[in-house]
Design a protein around this motif. Structure first.
Motif, PDB file in Angstrom:
ATOM      1  N   GLU A 112       0.819  -1.222   0.000  1.00 33.47           N
ATOM      2  CA  GLU A 112       0.000   0.000   0.000  1.00 33.47           C
ATOM      3  C   GLU A 112       0.849   1.267   0.000  1.00 33.47           C
ATOM      4  O   GLU A 112       0.337   2.364  -0.163  1.00 33.47           O
ATOM      5  CB  GLU A 112      -0.962  -0.013   1.199  1.00 33.47           C
ATOM      6  CG  GLU A 112      -0.364   0.304   2.571  1.00 33.47           C
ATOM      7  CD  GLU A 112       0.399  -0.856   3.222  1.00 33.47           C
ATOM      8  OE1 GLU A 112       0.631  -1.894   2.554  1.00 33.47           O
ATOM      9  OE2 GLU A 112       0.787  -0.712   4.403  1.00 33.47           O
ATOM     10  N   ARG A 113       2.150   1.106   0.189  1.00 31.50           N
ATOM     11  CA  ARG A 113       3.067   2.250   0.187  1.00 31.50           C
ATOM     12  C   ARG A 113       4.143   2.097  -0.884  1.00 31.50           C
ATOM     13  O   ARG A 113       5.145   2.785  -0.857  1.00 31.50           O
ATOM     14  CB  ARG A 113       3.729   2.371   1.582  1.00 31.50           C
ATOM     15  CG  ARG A 113       2.830   3.075   2.583  1.00 31.50           C
ATOM     16  CD  ARG A 113       2.666   4.514   2.150  1.00 31.50           C
ATOM     17  NE  ARG A 113       1.714   5.279   2.897  1.00 31.50           N
ATOM     18  CZ  ARG A 113       0.505   5.598   2.425  1.00 31.50           C
ATOM     19  NH1 ARG A 113       0.088   5.139   1.275  1.00 31.50           N
ATOM     20  NH2 ARG A 113      -0.292   6.376   3.119  1.00 31.50           N
ATOM     21  N   GLU A 121       0.658  13.730  -6.141  1.00 27.11           N
ATOM     22  CA  GLU A 121       0.282  12.579  -6.953  1.00 27.11           C
ATOM     23  C   GLU A 121       1.129  12.514  -8.223  1.00 27.11           C
ATOM     24  O   GLU A 121       1.613  11.459  -8.626  1.00 27.11           O
ATOM     25  CB  GLU A 121      -1.200  12.657  -7.306  1.00 27.11           C
ATOM     26  CG  GLU A 121      -1.697  11.417  -8.015  1.00 27.11           C
ATOM     27  CD  GLU A 121      -3.188  11.486  -8.315  1.00 27.11           C
ATOM     28  OE1 GLU A 121      -3.691  12.592  -8.613  1.00 27.11           O
ATOM     29  OE2 GLU A 121      -3.849  10.441  -8.262  1.00 27.11           O
ATOM     30  N   ARG A 156      -5.605   9.707  -0.012  1.00 33.77           N
ATOM     31  CA  ARG A 156      -6.412   9.054  -1.048  1.00 33.77           C
ATOM     32  C   ARG A 156      -5.679   8.951  -2.376  1.00 33.77           C
ATOM     33  O   ARG A 156      -6.081   8.213  -3.256  1.00 33.77           O
ATOM     34  CB  ARG A 156      -7.720   9.835  -1.276  1.00 33.77           C
ATOM     35  CG  ARG A 156      -8.688   9.606  -0.173  1.00 33.77           C
ATOM     36  CD  ARG A 156      -9.934  10.450  -0.253  1.00 33.77           C
ATOM     37  NE  ARG A 156     -10.489  10.465   1.087  1.00 33.77           N
ATOM     38  CZ  ARG A 156     -11.097   9.417   1.633  1.00 33.77           C
ATOM     39  NH1 ARG A 156     -11.252   8.316   0.951  1.00 33.77           N
ATOM     40  NH2 ARG A 156     -11.533   9.486   2.878  1.00 33.77           N
ATOM     41  N   VAL A 172      -1.915   9.458  -2.646  1.00 30.74           N
ATOM     42  CA  VAL A 172      -0.468   9.223  -2.564  1.00 30.74           C
ATOM     43  C   VAL A 172      -0.229   7.820  -2.021  1.00 30.74           C
ATOM     44  O   VAL A 172      -0.645   7.520  -0.907  1.00 30.74           O
ATOM     45  CB  VAL A 172       0.209  10.276  -1.655  1.00 30.74           C
ATOM     46  CG1 VAL A 172       1.674   9.946  -1.439  1.00 30.74           C
ATOM     47  CG2 VAL A 172       0.053  11.665  -2.259  1.00 30.74           C
ATOM     48  N   PHE A 173       0.429   6.959  -2.817  1.00 31.42           N
ATOM     49  CA  PHE A 173       0.655   5.585  -2.376  1.00 31.42           C
ATOM     50  C   PHE A 173       2.134   5.255  -2.233  1.00 31.42           C
ATOM     51  O   PHE A 173       2.569   4.145  -2.472  1.00 31.42           O
ATOM     52  CB  PHE A 173      -0.116   4.608  -3.275  1.00 31.42           C
ATOM     53  CG  PHE A 173      -1.603   4.832  -3.153  1.00 31.42           C
ATOM     54  CD1 PHE A 173      -2.280   4.367  -2.035  1.00 31.42           C
ATOM     55  CD2 PHE A 173      -2.294   5.589  -4.080  1.00 31.42           C
ATOM     56  CE1 PHE A 173      -3.640   4.618  -1.866  1.00 31.42           C
ATOM     57  CE2 PHE A 173      -3.653   5.849  -3.922  1.00 31.42           C
ATOM     58  CZ  PHE A 173      -4.327   5.359  -2.808  1.00 31.42           C
ATOM     59  N   GLY A 187      -3.819   9.236   7.650  1.00 30.85           N
ATOM     60  CA  GLY A 187      -3.140   8.511   6.569  1.00 30.85           C
ATOM     61  C   GLY A 187      -1.665   8.815   6.403  1.00 30.85           C
ATOM     62  O   GLY A 187      -1.005   8.207   5.571  1.00 30.85           O
TER      63      GLY A 187
END
Lengths: 210, 261
Positions: A188-189, B37, B71, B73-74, B96
Motif C-alpha cells: 500500500e506504500r 500525486e 487518497r 499518494v501511495f 493517513g
C-alpha cells in the motif's frame, strides 16, 4: 467482499485507501462474523508482535482467521501480519505466533562497526524464487517499501516466495503457501508496483498452480 | 540492496504549495495533493508536506489536506507544521500520514520525541533540524547551530549534539535542512550532513540547496545521506523525478528505484 481485519494495527487507513483506489469495495471490521463471511481477507499490521498478538486473540480473530485460511479463501498478510503467521517471534521478550507457517521471527543483528541501520527502512528489491500468480505485471527485483526491525526465518524454503537482501543478509520478504500470501513490505506504500500487487490479490483465486 | 531515496518536499501555505528562498519571498506553484500525486507517478520515493503557516496561525495541521493526500499518494508521506502534541500526531497518522516531522516543538519540548516514539514507534518520528553555519567554537563543536522558526531563532544547540540527543530520545530519522543554502540551488551543505550521518545510527535526509543532479549525487556519496530532499528543482519544471533518478543511476551509479512509467 474483501475484509480488512481491524485489531488496532496502525496502517488500516492506508491499506483501505489503496484497495479503494483500485476499485475494490472494502470492509474494515473488528467483527469475527464479518471476517467469516468475507470472500477474501487482508491481515495488515504495524506495531509490535506482543500487543498485536494480544489484540488479535482478545478480539477473537484466531479461530476465524485459521478457518479462513483452511477454507482456501485468498488471504493477504502485510508486515506484522506476515510475522504473526509464524510460530514464534523474538520481539517483546518472545511471543507465540499463529503457527500457520513454519519458522520464527528474529531481530536483525548487525555489528556496530557495520553501521547498518535498524529498522530496515526504505525501498528495496524483491527477488521472487517461485512462480506465483500474484507476480503478474511485476518484474523480478522490482522495489517495494519496507519498515521493520524483525525478519522471518522460514522453517522450510518451500514457504519463501520472495527474498530481499539487507546489509549482506538475505531474508524472506514474501512468504506463503496455497491461498496464503504474505509480504514483509508494504504494498500500500509501494507506488504503482504495490497497487499492481493488490490488484493481483483482488483477482487471485487462491490457487498457486500456474 | 537498500536504495537511496529521493523525497519531494511541498511547502503548503493556505492550501497551496509555495516555494521561497531562505524561507522568504514565497511564490505559488500549485495544489499540494495534485502535485504530490504527479510526483509519485513520476517516481518520487516519498513526499513531505509542511504546513508552514500552521504554527504562526496557531492552528493544528490541515487534517483535510492530509486525508486528501492519503487518497491519492501511495508512497510513504510525512507531514509537519502545526503538530503541538501526541494527540495532533495521532490525528495526522490516522488521517493517513506515515510519519510526522517535528522541528521547533522538539527543541522546545525534547520529550515529545520520546512520547511520539513510545506511542507510534520511532519509525514514525522524523526530527526536522534547521542548521546554520556559525563557525567552530566551544559551544558549537560542529560549527553549526540549530535554529528554529525559519532561521529567526537561534537555540544555542550544536547541530551534531542535537542529532545524537534526538536519536537517543526516539527520533527515527533526521531531516537536516541547511538554512544557508535553502532554496539557493547551490548544493547541499555536505559537511554538516556528513557529520550528522557519521554521528547517528538512524537515516539522515539531506535538505536545502539542491540545484543539480550532481548535488544530489554528492549528498549520497560524499555526505553519505540515506535520502535527499528536493523542491525547487522539480517545482520549477526544470527537472523530473524520473529524469533525476535515471541520471543518478546511469551517470553516478547510485542505487535508486527506477520506475517504468
Amino acid at each position: 467482499m474483501l475484509a480488512i481485519i481491524d485489531y488496532g494495527a496502525g496502517n488500516l487507513t492506508s491499506v483501505k485507501l489503496a484497495f479503494e483506489r483500485i476499485g475494490a469495495s472494502v470492509l474494515v471490521t473488528s467483527d469475527p462474523a464479518k471476517i467469516s463471511a468475507a470472500d477474501r481477507v487482508v491481515f495488515p499490521g504495524v506495531g509490535s508482535a506482543g500487543s498485536g498478538m494480544n489484540e488479535f486473540s482478545k478480539r477473537g480473530f484466531k479461530e476465524v482467521f485459521r478457518d479462513a485460511v483452511a477454507q482456501g479463501k485468498p488471504v493477504l498478510a502485510i508486515c506484522l501480519g506476515m510475522q504473526m503467521l509464524f510460530e514464534r517471534s523474538a520481539e517483546d521478550g518472545g511471543v507465540a505466533g499463529l503457527g500457520i507457517l513454519p519458522g520464527t521471527v528474529e531481530a536483525f543483528n548487525f555489528s556496530a562497526e557495520s553501521r547498518i541501520k535498524i529498522p530496515h527502512m526504505g525501498w528495496n528489491s524483491v527477488h521472487f524464487n517461485q512462480q506465483h500468480p500474484m507476480m503478474k505485471g511485476i518484474r523480478q527485483d522490482d522495489a517495494f517499501y519496507f519498515v521493520h526491525s524483525y525478519f522471518v526465518a522460514a522453517g522450510t524454503p518451500a514457504v519463501t516466495i520472495g527474498l530481499t537482501e539487507y546489509g549482506g543478509f538475505k531474508f524472506t520478504s514474501i512468504s506463503g503457501q496455497r491461498n496464503l500470501f504474505a509480504t514483509q513490505f508494504h504494498p500500500e506504500r509501494s507506488g504503482a508496483v504495490g497497487l499492481q500487487l493488490l490488484e493481483n490479490f483482488l483477482s487471485w483465486d487462491g490457487q498457486v498452480c500456474c | 540492496m537498500l536504495l537511496k531515496r529521493l523525497i519531494v518536499c511541498l511547502d503548503v501555505r493556505s492550501k497551496r504549495v509555495t516555494k521561497g528562498i531562505k524561507f522568504k519571498g514565497n511564490v505559488d506553484v500549485g495544489d499540494p495533493v495534485e502535485m504530490a500525486e504527479r510526483y509519485c507517478n513520476d517516481g518520487a520515493d516519498e513526499i513531505v508536506f509542511y504546513d508552514i503557516t500552521a504554527s504562526a496561525e496557531k492552528r493544528p495541521i490541515d487534517i483535510e489536506m492530509v486525508a486528501a493526500a492519503a487518497r491519492r499518494v501511495f508512497v510513504p508521506f510525512t507531514v509537519g507544521g502545526g503538530l503541538r502534541n501526541v494527540v495532533d500526531m495521532r490525528h495526522a497518522l490516522l488521517a493517513g500520514a506515515d510519519k510526522v516531522s517535528l522541528n521547533s516543538l522538539a527543541v522546545e519540548q525534547p520529550d515529545i520525541l520520546h512520547a511520539g516514539a513510545l506511542a507510534f514507534g520511532r519509525q514514525c518520528i522524523v526530527l526536522g533540524m534547521d542548521a546554520r553555519r556559525v563557525g567552530k567554537s566551544l559551544h558549537f563543536p560542529s560549527g553549526y547551530e540549530v535554529v528554529t522558526h525559519g532561521g529567526r531563532c537561534p537555540t544555542g544547540l550544536d547541530a551534531v549534539e542535537w542529532g545524537r540527543r534526538a536519536e537517543a530520545l526516539g527520533a527515527g530519522e533526521i531531516c537536516l535542512n541547511a538554512i544557508d543554502t535553502d532554496g539557493m540551488r547551490t548544493g547541499y551543505e555536505l559537511e554538516i550532513t556528513r557529520k550528522i550521518a557519521d554521528a547517528v545510527g538512524i537515516p539522515v535526509i539531506a535538505s536545502g540547496g539542491a540545484g543539480t543532479v550532481e548535488h544530489i549525487a554528492d549528498a549520497f556519496s560524499t555526505a553519505t545521506a540515506d535520502a535527499a530532499l528536493i523542491a525547487s528543482m522539480v517545482h520549477s519544471g526544470e527537472y523530473t523525478c524520473s529524469g533525476i533518478k535515471k541520471e543518478l543511476a546511469e551517470k553516478y551509479h547510485l542505487p535508486v528505484r527506477l520506475t517504468s512509467n
